[in-house]
Scaffold this motif. Sequence first.
Motif, PDB file in Angstrom:
ATOM      1  N   SER A  66       0.911  -1.312  -0.080  1.00 25.87           N
ATOM      2  CA  SER A  66       0.079   0.130  -0.101  1.00 25.87           C
ATOM      3  C   SER A  66       0.934   1.290   0.126  1.00 25.87           C
ATOM      4  CB  SER A  66      -1.009  -0.041   1.206  1.00 25.87           C
ATOM      5  OG  SER A  66      -1.968   0.818   1.000  1.00 25.87           O
ATOM      6  N   SER A  67       1.938   1.383   0.530  1.00 31.40           N
ATOM      7  CA  SER A  67       2.872   2.253   0.917  1.00 31.40           C
ATOM      8  C   SER A  67       3.477   2.716  -0.492  1.00 31.40           C
ATOM      9  CB  SER A  67       3.792   2.152   1.963  1.00 31.40           C
ATOM     10  OG  SER A  67       3.114   2.010   3.062  1.00 31.40           O
ATOM     11  N   GLY A  68       3.892   1.511  -1.210  1.00 31.69           N
ATOM     12  CA  GLY A  68       4.701   1.219  -2.413  1.00 31.69           C
ATOM     13  C   GLY A  68       3.943   2.320  -3.326  1.00 31.69           C
ATOM     14  N   LEU A  69       2.719   2.270  -3.509  1.00 27.80           N
ATOM     15  CA  LEU A  69       1.824   3.041  -4.273  1.00 27.80           C
ATOM     16  C   LEU A  69       2.234   4.819  -4.366  1.00 27.80           C
ATOM     17  CD1 LEU A  69      -1.698   1.742  -3.798  1.00 27.80           C
ATOM     18  CD2 LEU A  69       0.004   1.172  -5.763  1.00 27.80           C
ATOM     19  N   THR A  70       2.736   5.106  -3.074  1.00 32.55           N
ATOM     20  CA  THR A  70       3.235   6.467  -3.062  1.00 32.55           C
ATOM     21  C   THR A  70       4.095   6.764  -4.185  1.00 32.55           C
ATOM     22  OG1 THR A  70       3.002   6.193  -0.801  1.00 32.55           O
ATOM     23  CG2 THR A  70       4.190   8.118  -1.543  1.00 32.55           C
ATOM     24  N   ALA A  71       5.177   5.885  -4.538  1.00 32.58           N
ATOM     25  CA  ALA A  71       6.023   5.860  -5.351  1.00 32.58           C
ATOM     26  C   ALA A  71       5.376   6.227  -6.798  1.00 32.58           C
ATOM     27  CB  ALA A  71       7.040   4.766  -5.804  1.00 32.58           C
ATOM     28  N   ALA A 146       7.325   5.054   7.210  1.00 37.20           N
ATOM     29  CA  ALA A 146       8.523   5.171   6.808  1.00 37.20           C
ATOM     30  C   ALA A 146       8.518   4.493   5.346  1.00 37.20           C
ATOM     31  CB  ALA A 146       9.039   4.299   7.820  1.00 37.20           C
ATOM     32  N   ILE A 147       7.961   3.401   5.002  1.00 38.04           N
ATOM     33  CA  ILE A 147       7.833   2.805   3.891  1.00 38.04           C
ATOM     34  C   ILE A 147       7.509   3.840   2.457  1.00 38.04           C
ATOM     35  CG2 ILE A 147       7.254   1.003   2.302  1.00 38.04           C
ATOM     36  CD1 ILE A 147       9.247   0.248   4.428  1.00 38.04           C
ATOM     37  N   SER A 148       6.306   4.617   3.070  1.00 38.97           N
ATOM     38  CA  SER A 148       5.969   5.551   1.881  1.00 38.97           C
ATOM     39  C   SER A 148       6.915   6.713   1.776  1.00 38.97           C
ATOM     40  CB  SER A 148       4.596   6.325   2.593  1.00 38.97           C
ATOM     41  OG  SER A 148       3.535   5.256   2.974  1.00 38.97           O
ATOM     42  N   ALA A 149       7.622   7.257   2.815  1.00 36.03           N
ATOM     43  CA  ALA A 149       8.730   8.157   2.501  1.00 36.03           C
ATOM     44  C   ALA A 149       9.827   7.525   1.758  1.00 36.03           C
ATOM     45  CB  ALA A 149       9.185   8.437   4.015  1.00 36.03           C
ATOM     46  N   VAL A 150      10.114   6.390   1.886  1.00 34.98           N
ATOM     47  CA  VAL A 150      11.289   5.697   0.956  1.00 34.98           C
ATOM     48  C   VAL A 150      10.691   5.643  -0.554  1.00 34.98           C
ATOM     49  CG1 VAL A 150      12.500   3.407   0.534  1.00 34.98           C
ATOM     50  CG2 VAL A 150      12.237   4.305   3.013  1.00 34.98           C
ATOM     51  N   SER A 151       9.204   5.080  -0.463  1.00 29.98           N
ATOM     52  CA  SER A 151       8.777   5.079  -1.634  1.00 29.98           C
ATOM     53  C   SER A 151       8.581   6.404  -2.552  1.00 29.98           C
ATOM     54  CB  SER A 151       7.146   4.681  -1.763  1.00 29.98           C
ATOM     55  OG  SER A 151       7.073   3.347  -0.948  1.00 29.98           O
ATOM     56  N   ALA A 152       8.514   7.391  -1.747  1.00 30.81           N
ATOM     57  CA  ALA A 152       8.477   8.713  -2.262  1.00 30.81           C
ATOM     58  C   ALA A 152       9.817   9.075  -2.772  1.00 30.81           C
ATOM     59  CB  ALA A 152       8.042   9.755  -1.353  1.00 30.81           C
ATOM     60  N   LEU A 153      10.939   8.941  -2.300  1.00 30.02           N
ATOM     61  CA  LEU A 153      12.211   9.090  -2.754  1.00 30.02           C
ATOM     62  C   LEU A 153      12.299   8.229  -3.927  1.00 30.02           C
ATOM     63  CD1 LEU A 153      14.899  10.236  -2.265  1.00 30.02           C
ATOM     64  CD2 LEU A 153      15.695   8.194  -0.829  1.00 30.02           C
ATOM     65  N   LEU A 154      11.917   6.899  -3.922  1.00 28.67           N
ATOM     66  CA  LEU A 154      12.110   6.233  -5.271  1.00 28.67           C
ATOM     67  C   LEU A 154      11.311   6.716  -6.316  1.00 28.67           C
ATOM     68  CD1 LEU A 154      12.002   2.648  -3.625  1.00 28.67           C
ATOM     69  CD2 LEU A 154      13.875   3.829  -4.519  1.00 28.67           C
ATOM     70  N   PHE A 169       8.604  -2.833  -5.708  1.00 32.75           N
ATOM     71  CA  PHE A 169       8.397  -4.158  -5.638  1.00 32.75           C
ATOM     72  C   PHE A 169       9.422  -4.900  -4.678  1.00 32.75           C
ATOM     73  CE2 PHE A 169       7.657  -8.521  -7.077  1.00 32.75           C
ATOM     74  CZ  PHE A 169       6.319  -8.813  -7.176  1.00 32.75           C
ATOM     75  N   LEU A 170      10.435  -4.317  -4.792  1.00 38.53           N
ATOM     76  CA  LEU A 170      11.527  -4.600  -4.137  1.00 38.53           C
ATOM     77  C   LEU A 170      11.438  -4.521  -2.672  1.00 38.53           C
ATOM     78  CD1 LEU A 170      14.816  -3.239  -6.118  1.00 38.53           C
ATOM     79  CD2 LEU A 170      13.909  -5.631  -6.135  1.00 38.53           C
ATOM     80  N   ILE A 171      10.765  -3.525  -2.249  1.00 41.65           N
ATOM     81  CA  ILE A 171      10.598  -3.241  -0.902  1.00 41.65           C
ATOM     82  C   ILE A 171       9.674  -4.529  -0.316  1.00 41.65           C
ATOM     83  CG2 ILE A 171       9.322  -1.870   0.814  1.00 41.65           C
ATOM     84  CD1 ILE A 171       9.992   0.499  -0.874  1.00 41.65           C
ATOM     85  N   MET A 172       8.711  -4.920  -1.357  1.00 43.04           N
ATOM     86  CA  MET A 172       8.016  -6.017  -0.652  1.00 43.04           C
ATOM     87  C   MET A 172       8.676  -7.427  -0.306  1.00 43.04           C
ATOM     88  SD  MET A 172       4.405  -5.532  -2.854  1.00 43.04           S
ATOM     89  CE  MET A 172       3.912  -6.956  -2.117  1.00 43.04           C
ATOM     90  N   PHE A 173      10.137  -7.466  -0.930  1.00 42.70           N
ATOM     91  CA  PHE A 173      10.695  -8.550  -0.450  1.00 42.70           C
ATOM     92  C   PHE A 173      11.269  -8.676   0.894  1.00 42.70           C
ATOM     93  CE2 PHE A 173      10.621  -9.403  -4.975  1.00 42.70           C
ATOM     94  CZ  PHE A 173      10.389 -10.841  -4.964  1.00 42.70           C
ATOM     95  N   LEU A 174      11.494  -7.301   1.517  1.00 41.95           N
ATOM     96  CA  LEU A 174      11.920  -7.365   2.781  1.00 41.95           C
ATOM     97  C   LEU A 174      11.209  -8.203   3.849  1.00 41.95           C
ATOM     98  CD1 LEU A 174      13.277  -3.714   3.505  1.00 41.95           C
ATOM     99  CD2 LEU A 174      14.492  -5.856   3.551  1.00 41.95           C
TER     100      LEU A 174
END
Lengths: 247, 330
Positions: A66-71, A146-154, A169-174
Amino acid sequence: MSDALTLAGRAVRLSRRQLDALLMALVLPVLLMILFVELFGGAIQTGTRYVTYVVPGVLLLCASYSSGLTAVSICQDMTGGIIDRLRSMDVPARAMFAGHLVASAARNMVSAALVIAVALLLGFHPHAGLLDWLGAAGVVLAFAIAISAVSALLGLFASSAEAANGYTFLIMFLPYASSAFVPVRTMPAWLHGFAAHQPITPIAETLRALLVGGAAGANAWIGLAWCAGLTAGSLAAAGFAFARRAG
Amino acid sequence: MTNEWTVEAAALEKSYGSTPVLRGVAFAMKAGSVLALLGPNGAGKTTTVRILATLDRPDGGEARVAGFDVMTEREEVRRRISLTGQSAAVDELQTGAENLRMAARLRGLTRNGARRRAAELLERFELVEAAERRVGTYSGGMRRRLDLAMGLVTQPEVMFLDEPTTGLDPRSRQTMWEVVGELVGLGVSVFLTTQYLEEADRLADHVVVVDHGRVIAEGTPAELKRRVADQRLVLELADETAFEHACGSLDGRLVHADPGRRELSLATDGTADHVRELLDQVDPDRTLLTRFAIEAATLDDVFLALTGSAPSGLTTNREALTPTEETIDV
């Protein structure tokens, strides 16, 4: 501040209307929960019923998605014409980021509620008081931001929405390489160091402690420190990159 | 701040990678007037606008807008300008009304103020019926009108319009032209870029012609037209041999040649004397020509007269240059 609220309203509206992404965000929690509990669960030994063990994992996995959508959203803003309008209106970049983070937080709360609902249907028995629930919600929120902020950067660096989607998608492997789905001790030795010290493990353990009992101990502080660090670091880097790229 | 010059640019230079886009562009625009930056694709028009609107930094030179430096006083500039670019900066997933209210809120209007202003603008830009529809369903012309409306939620000192009518249907173009007139009436200075001579002629007090990143001419539309014949004589040749023959004898004076239609164009002032003279020169034996027509000059003609060559990045396809002949439905 008022700009941030206006843009948060916009981002929430856009999220609600991106039907395909919205559908995924709602279907994913249900499917993942069923997948892990019913399909994999029988073969995984964690010392408890697997549904009890896996809830934090699915919560964090869905939060990552869900946070990845921010990117994607940020990338669309950057590559579409809207960024020029905002900049020529002197809307600060932080207001734009804040708007997307608020929308992401809202998406996350909905998907987390769905995860819990499905878990309860599949036999999850939480041992949590009101404070524990609030604490768990707070941890998921901190992680989502936090993940949204990382995604925003990406998203800022991605050349297209598709590329932005790919990066996140890479984040989702963590979460997989953490204690969220299986105990770290069951992993190969070379992975122990990474799995035990990456941010997802202390966050997952904190959620587990809050939802099914047990002591979170230092995990809570380590997890929250990770969230705070990732958020602050990513936003600072994003602010810097934005100024360099667009000013 | 009252200043006679509201936009001043000096020696602007900009390259993207190793490609120079602006090579020393300079001009000045009087407060309350309309300046048209006229040029073909790739001339550097958009880059110039982006620098003036503080979206890009020049590599060299300086510019002031509304009295403030576009590099060191960006916030001051941004507070006083409005920009409508080529790609409509609107959210497709929001309705027209939502887009307008958002822009109004970002410009500092209250919730109620934003609602009122959005309603006024929807009315002015003929978007009332489409107000509650998502912009994704809008036609190109409607998007551009909405985009322009979003730039006008508050009244700017300087309005930048980057090719405001390129690709628009006649009705949207008409609205756009009316709005420019209204803005001037309100005291707004309008800086627009265009590929259309007709548009520059009609709207601008001052025209700056750019090509290859340089200013190649400037002046009032009347001054420019005095340097350029404002009409062209279009000749239709009887057959291919006649076409080849006429091409050969007119080489260097041709404004346009279209072998497919066997048409040639020459600059003319449109008087009977001049047309008769041209016809006699091309076809002294009265065997080569079948028809002729007088048409308004296009950008091609301007460039031919000013530079002696066709403009960069332009096809010689006349249709592509004549605004009234291309349409996008409303």
